[in-house]
Design a protein around this motif. Structure first.
Motif, PDB file in Angstrom:
ATOM      1  N   PHE A  57       0.956  -1.002   0.134  1.00 44.42           N
ATOM      2  CA  PHE A  57      -0.187   0.069   0.075  1.00 44.42           C
ATOM      3  C   PHE A  57       0.905   1.180  -0.033  1.00 44.42           C
ATOM      4  N   MET A  58       0.748   2.140  -0.875  1.00 44.06           N
ATOM      5  CA  MET A  58       1.666   3.097  -1.337  1.00 44.06           C
ATOM      6  C   MET A  58       0.909   4.277  -1.523  1.00 44.06           C
ATOM      7  N   LYS A  59       1.805   5.445  -1.850  1.00 44.53           N
ATOM      8  CA  LYS A  59       1.450   6.708  -2.130  1.00 44.53           C
ATOM      9  C   LYS A  59       1.869   6.696  -3.783  1.00 44.53           C
ATOM     10  N   GLY A  60       1.215   6.711  -4.663  1.00 44.21           N
ATOM     11  CA  GLY A  60       1.263   6.658  -5.965  1.00 44.21           C
ATOM     12  C   GLY A  60       1.326   5.162  -6.606  1.00 44.21           C
ATOM     13  N   THR A  61       2.260   4.854  -7.731  1.00 47.02           N
ATOM     14  CA  THR A  61       2.275   3.432  -8.248  1.00 47.02           C
ATOM     15  C   THR A  61       3.709   3.084  -8.285  1.00 47.02           C
ATOM     16  N   PRO A  62       4.219   1.846  -8.467  1.00 45.36           N
ATOM     17  CA  PRO A  62       5.344   1.496  -8.774  1.00 45.36           C
ATOM     18  C   PRO A  62       6.188   2.329  -9.802  1.00 45.36           C
ATOM     19  N   ALA A  63       5.377   2.377 -10.855  1.00 46.02           N
ATOM     20  CA  ALA A  63       5.945   3.203 -12.022  1.00 46.02           C
ATOM     21  C   ALA A  63       6.292   4.732 -11.647  1.00 46.02           C
ATOM     22  N   GLN A  64       5.290   5.231 -10.812  1.00 48.34           N
ATOM     23  CA  GLN A  64       5.429   6.601 -10.301  1.00 48.34           C
ATOM     24  C   GLN A  64       5.071   6.922  -8.874  1.00 48.34           C
ATOM     25  N   PRO A  65       5.909   6.595  -8.008  1.00 49.56           N
ATOM     26  CA  PRO A  65       6.017   6.592  -6.610  1.00 49.56           C
ATOM     27  C   PRO A  65       5.710   8.010  -6.339  1.00 49.56           C
ATOM     28  N   MET A  66       4.724   8.567  -5.569  1.00 44.55           N
ATOM     29  CA  MET A  66       4.463  10.256  -5.110  1.00 44.55           C
ATOM     30  C   MET A  66       5.113  10.154  -3.770  1.00 44.55           C
ATOM     31  N   CYS A  67       5.846   9.717  -3.252  1.00 50.05           N
ATOM     32  CA  CYS A  67       6.813  10.130  -1.816  1.00 50.05           C
ATOM     33  C   CYS A  67       7.897   9.305  -1.995  1.00 50.05           C
ATOM     34  N   GLY A  68       9.061   9.830  -1.079  1.00 53.64           N
ATOM     35  CA  GLY A  68      10.197   9.045  -0.893  1.00 53.64           C
ATOM     36  C   GLY A  68      10.124   7.663  -0.486  1.00 53.64           C
ATOM     37  N   SER A  70       7.712   5.529  -0.385  1.00 49.20           N
ATOM     38  CA  SER A  70       7.008   4.873  -1.247  1.00 49.20           C
ATOM     39  C   SER A  70       8.062   4.379  -2.325  1.00 49.20           C
ATOM     40  N   ASN A  71       8.893   5.255  -2.685  1.00 47.46           N
ATOM     41  CA  ASN A  71       9.779   4.987  -3.476  1.00 47.46           C
ATOM     42  C   ASN A  71      10.856   4.240  -3.125  1.00 47.46           C
ATOM     43  N   ALA A  72      11.353   4.377  -2.014  1.00 46.59           N
ATOM     44  CA  ALA A  72      12.191   3.489  -1.480  1.00 46.59           C
ATOM     45  C   ALA A  72      11.960   2.024  -1.362  1.00 46.59           C
ATOM     46  N   VAL A  73      10.697   1.833  -0.943  1.00 47.86           N
ATOM     47  CA  VAL A  73      10.225   0.463  -0.898  1.00 47.86           C
ATOM     48  C   VAL A  73      10.159  -0.310  -2.345  1.00 47.86           C
ATOM     49  N   VAL A  74       9.791   0.622  -3.206  1.00 48.64           N
ATOM     50  CA  VAL A  74       9.761   0.042  -4.658  1.00 48.64           C
ATOM     51  C   VAL A  74      11.217  -0.450  -5.252  1.00 48.64           C
ATOM     52  N   GLN A  75      12.346   0.788  -4.807  1.00 52.49           N
ATOM     53  CA  GLN A  75      13.688   0.428  -5.114  1.00 52.49           C
ATOM     54  C   GLN A  75      14.243  -0.899  -4.534  1.00 52.49           C
ATOM     55  N   ILE A  76      13.953  -0.993  -3.162  1.00 54.03           N
ATOM     56  CA  ILE A  76      14.311  -2.077  -2.457  1.00 54.03           C
ATOM     57  C   ILE A  76      13.861  -3.515  -3.002  1.00 54.03           C
ATOM     58  N   LEU A  77      12.314  -3.313  -3.475  1.00 50.09           N
ATOM     59  CA  LEU A  77      11.870  -4.510  -4.014  1.00 50.09           C
ATOM     60  C   LEU A  77      12.642  -5.089  -5.366  1.00 50.09           C
ATOM     61  N   ARG A  78      12.817  -3.798  -6.091  1.00 51.25           N
ATOM     62  CA  ARG A  78      13.337  -3.976  -7.475  1.00 51.25           C
ATOM     63  C   ARG A  78      15.045  -4.605  -7.253  1.00 51.25           C
ATOM     64  N   MET A  79      15.784  -4.030  -6.287  1.00 48.58           N
ATOM     65  CA  MET A  79      16.890  -4.516  -6.261  1.00 48.58           C
ATOM     66  C   MET A  79      16.930  -5.915  -5.852  1.00 48.58           C
ATOM     67  N   HIS A  80      16.038  -6.452  -5.319  1.00 45.10           N
ATOM     68  CA  HIS A  80      15.786  -7.974  -4.994  1.00 45.10           C
ATOM     69  C   HIS A  80      15.110  -8.826  -6.027  1.00 45.10           C
ATOM     70  N   GLY A  81      14.860  -8.093  -7.164  1.00 43.05           N
ATOM     71  CA  GLY A  81      14.123  -8.699  -8.155  1.00 43.05           C
ATOM     72  C   GLY A  81      12.714  -9.170  -8.031  1.00 43.05           C
ATOM     73  N   VAL A  82      12.063  -8.367  -7.097  1.00 46.44           N
ATOM     74  CA  VAL A  82      10.565  -8.654  -6.751  1.00 46.44           C
ATOM     75  C   VAL A  82       9.807  -7.607  -7.622  1.00 46.44           C
ATOM     76  N   GLU A  83       9.291  -8.361  -8.858  1.00 51.65           N
ATOM     77  CA  GLU A  83       8.495  -7.566  -9.477  1.00 51.65           C
ATOM     78  C   GLU A  83       7.094  -7.965  -9.740  1.00 51.65           C
ATOM     79  N   ASP A  84       6.564  -8.960  -9.262  1.00 52.33           N
ATOM     80  CA  ASP A  84       5.286  -9.396  -9.432  1.00 52.33           C
ATOM     81  C   ASP A  84       4.699  -9.261  -7.975  1.00 52.33           C
ATOM     82  N   TYR A  85       4.154  -8.160  -7.678  1.00 54.13           N
ATOM     83  CA  TYR A  85       3.604  -7.931  -6.526  1.00 54.13           C
ATOM     84  C   TYR A  85       2.327  -6.723  -6.635  1.00 54.13           C
ATOM     85  N   ALA A  86       1.330  -6.859  -5.708  1.00 52.14           N
ATOM     86  CA  ALA A  86       0.079  -5.891  -5.845  1.00 52.14           C
ATOM     87  C   ALA A  86       0.530  -4.658  -5.202  1.00 52.14           C
TER      88      ALA A  86
END
Length: 155
Positions: A57-68, A70-86
Motif C-alpha cells: 500500500f503506497m502513495k502513487g504507483t510502482p512506476a510513479q511513486p508519489m513520496c520518497g 514509497s519510492n524507497a520500498v519500490v527500489q528495495i523490492l526492485r533490487m531484490h528482483g521482486v517485480e510480481d506484487y500488488a
C-alpha cells in the motif's frame, strides 16, 4: 452488491487500471506490479493482503511513486528482483488510506505485507534489506532474491 458497485465506480473515476500478466480480449496485459483499487473495509483488506505473496500500500504507483518512502520500498523490492506484487495507491482512495492504517494499526504509508502478514513500512523493509533478513523472508515466499543470485555469480 452495492458496495461492489460503489468500489468499481470509485476505481473508474480515479482512472485505476488493473494490469495482469495474462491475455484478455486479444491484448496481453503485463506489468511488473499490478496497480489495483478496492474498497477498504476490514474484510476486503484481509482478502487483499492475502491475495498476492507481496502486497504494498503506497502513495502513487510502482512506476510513479508519489513520496520518497514509497519510492524507497519500490527500489528495495526492485533490487531484490521482486517485480510480481500488488500495489495499491492510497492517494486515489481516502477510505483505503485510512482503512489500511486501521487494519494494520500502523500510522504510516507505505505498508508492506508478505503472505498476508504485515511486515512494516519503509524503515522496517530498509532494515531487513540491510541486515539480510529480507533475503530470508523472500526465500520463505519462494522468491529468490536477485542480490543473492548476483552474489553467487560473482564468486
Amino acid at each position: 452488491m452495492n458496495s461492489l458497485i460503489r468500489a468499481t465506480a470509485r476505481c473508474l473515476r480515479s482512472g485505476a487500471a488493473v494490469c495482469l500478466p495474462r491475455q484478455t480480449n486479444g491484448r496481453v496485459w503485463s506489468a511488473p506490479a499490478r496497480f489495483l483499487c478496492a474498497a477498504a473495509d476490514r474484510k476486503d483488506l484481509g482478502e487483499m493482503v492475502k491475495k498476492d505473496k507481496v502486497v504494498v500500500f503506497m502513495k502513487g504507483t510502482p512506476a510513479q511513486p508519489m513520496c520518497g518512502f514509497s519510492n524507497a520500498v519500490v527500489q528495495i523490492l526492485r533490487m531484490h528482483g521482486v517485480e510480481d506484487y500488488a500495489a495499491y495507491n492510497v492517494l486515489e482512495d481516502q477510505e483505503l488510506r485510512q482503512g489500511v492504517k486501521d487494519f494494520s494499526n500502523w500510522p504510516t504509508i507505505p505498508q508492506v505485507y508478505f503472505n498476508g502478514e504485515f511486515v512494516g513500512g519503509c524503515d522496517i523493509l530498509l532494515q531487513m534489506h540491510q541486515n539480510g533478513d529480507l533475503v530470508e523472508e523472500l526465500n520463505k515466499l519462494g522468491i529468490s532474491s536477485a542480490l543473492l543470485n548476483a552474489e553467487k555469480e560473482s564468486k
